[in-house]
Design an enzyme around this catalytic site. Sequence first.
Site, PDB file in Angstrom:
ATOM      1  N   ARG A 124      27.984  43.307  28.259  1.00 21.79           N
ATOM      2  CA  ARG A 124      27.224  43.011  29.358  1.00 21.79           C
ATOM      3  C   ARG A 124      25.863  42.101  29.417  1.00 21.79           C
ATOM      4  NH1 ARG A 124      22.903  45.527  31.711  1.00 21.79           N
ATOM      5  NH2 ARG A 124      23.829  46.964  31.200  1.00 21.79           N
ATOM      6  N   TYR A 131      31.288  24.543  50.794  1.00 28.43           N
ATOM      7  CA  TYR A 131      32.415  25.758  50.773  1.00 28.43           C
ATOM      8  C   TYR A 131      31.958  27.134  51.574  1.00 28.43           C
ATOM      9  CZ  TYR A 131      34.979  30.331  49.206  1.00 28.43           C
ATOM     10  OH  TYR A 131      36.088  31.296  49.284  1.00 28.43           O
TER      11      TYR A 131
HETATM   12  C1  LIG Z   1      34.450  24.822  46.420  1.00 30.40           C
HETATM   13  C2  LIG Z   1      34.266  26.060  46.106  1.00 30.40           C
HETATM   14  N1  LIG Z   1      33.527  26.305  45.498  1.00 30.40           N
HETATM   15  C3  LIG Z   1      32.856  27.457  45.107  1.00 30.40           C
HETATM   16  C4  LIG Z   1      33.819  28.672  45.392  1.00 30.40           C
HETATM   17  C5  LIG Z   1      34.654  29.641  45.107  1.00 30.40           C
HETATM   18  O1  LIG Z   1      34.957  30.981  43.951  1.00 30.40           O
HETATM   19  P1  LIG Z   1      35.150  31.951  43.168  1.00 30.40           P
HETATM   20  O2  LIG Z   1      36.320  31.949  44.751  1.00 30.40           O
HETATM   21  O3  LIG Z   1      35.876  31.947  42.469  1.00 30.40           O
HETATM   22  O4  LIG Z   1      34.746  32.595  44.340  1.00 30.40           O
HETATM   23  C6  LIG Z   1      34.907  28.259  46.294  1.00 30.40           C
HETATM   24  C7  LIG Z   1      36.351  28.886  46.986  1.00 30.40           C
HETATM   25  O5  LIG Z   1      37.247  28.515  46.694  1.00 30.40           O
HETATM   26  C8  LIG Z   1      34.633  26.782  46.568  1.00 30.40           C
HETATM   27  O6  LIG Z   1      36.083  25.933  47.149  1.00 30.40           O
END
Ligand SMILES: Cc1ncc(COP(=O)(O)O)c(C=O)c1O
Length: 397
Positions: free
Chosen positions: A58, A112
């Site tokens: 960890r 996102y």
């Molecule tokens: C632009 C973007 N940032 C962050 C994420 C989150 O990533 P993860 O699915 O690996 O947690 C995504 C997931 O689709 C994404 O498209």
Amino acid sequence: MTGTSIFTIAVHAGERASRPDFKPVATPIYHASSYVYEDPETLDAVFAGTRPGPVYARYGNPTNAALEAAVAALEGGEAALSYSSGMAAFHGALLGAGARAGRTVVAAQDVYGATHTLLRELFSSQAVVTHFVDVTDLESVAHALSESEPVALLVETISNPLLKIADLPRLAEMAHHSGAALIVDNTFATPYLCRPLIHGADYVVHSATKYLGGHGDVLGGVVVTSDVRRARLNELNKLIGSNLGPQEAWLILRGLKTLPLRMQRQCESAAAVARWLAKHPKVSGVNYPGLPEHPQHPLAARLLERGAFGAMISFDLRGGDRTAVFRFLGALGLILPGTTLGDVYSLVLYPAMSSHRSLPPEIRQGIGIGDALVRLSIGIEDPADILADLGEALEAA
Ligand SMILES: Cc1ncc(COP(=O)(O)O)c(C=O)c1O
């Protein structure tokens, strides 16, 4: 080894060979959860950080360290920390930047979906207030930054799914002027197109699940930052424990080796697909920063390197609604309806149903993610086959 019993031999035989004088060409996968040293003094020095070395999984792992060094080098950063997912990396970066009860964050409104929900629901339940802004409107960003004393400004280099471009040098200047750290999600751009740290970002975050891994077989995240901030992130992660597994680190490290080759091919194909879609009668609008009609094309051309504009495209089906989009999705054969992006495979996603499903419809539509919007992630297949598949599915829509 001491002991001659089969029970003891079975446990210890063959393990803990002294350090070899050879170097494996590719980094091995260290599955060990703890590490031993010659004497307690050395272990004490490792705990104290005065002697480098792993102690407990960890706290750090040699396979992950190799991945972190590689991503830091690609992004032009001092150091990186890997996480179990992109979302875990965001959570880490926000905590590292000081998101705590009573503090505020300013974030791009079309990030996102889960990033939006993380801030809008989880962080707000912990009394961290987020002001969402359109980052293409620098005046509204300046206003939001000046209203509170935010700990962070969070943006995506190329936004998901509207493909808006963040003016990183200007945003970095504005964030720093207000005492905020600039956190940049560089997932869509990758260091092939943009290295936000050289434009003033403080934290670069990746969903390594996407282009860094590239093959649709791993979930992971990475934050690239300064040595000092990385040390703080690692202290936080020792408590939170959202570490990336070594097997996953190894897969992402392997994916990185072909990142430039994949990106070069995928960006070229995406530019051809975007141009083709823009002329298609069944398409009413295409979001792709490489098209001259994209409202931020000049900014994209300045910010993104190598004359390339990414391999993500979104577009509206003309007069489309959920039923028409479902017909389109159902008619695709080669392009897979996978809920991800950045793979070697071409992928299609309906944001209203998946990536932005967690947003209340009025917020989603208010930021421009309507019911006719479809997102494409262009893979490494022959572009002629991608166009043929799209052509047939658009006819069926
Ligand atoms: C632009 C973007 N940032 C962050 C994420 C989150 O990533 P993860 O699915 O690996 O947690 C995504 C997931 O689709 C994404 O498209």
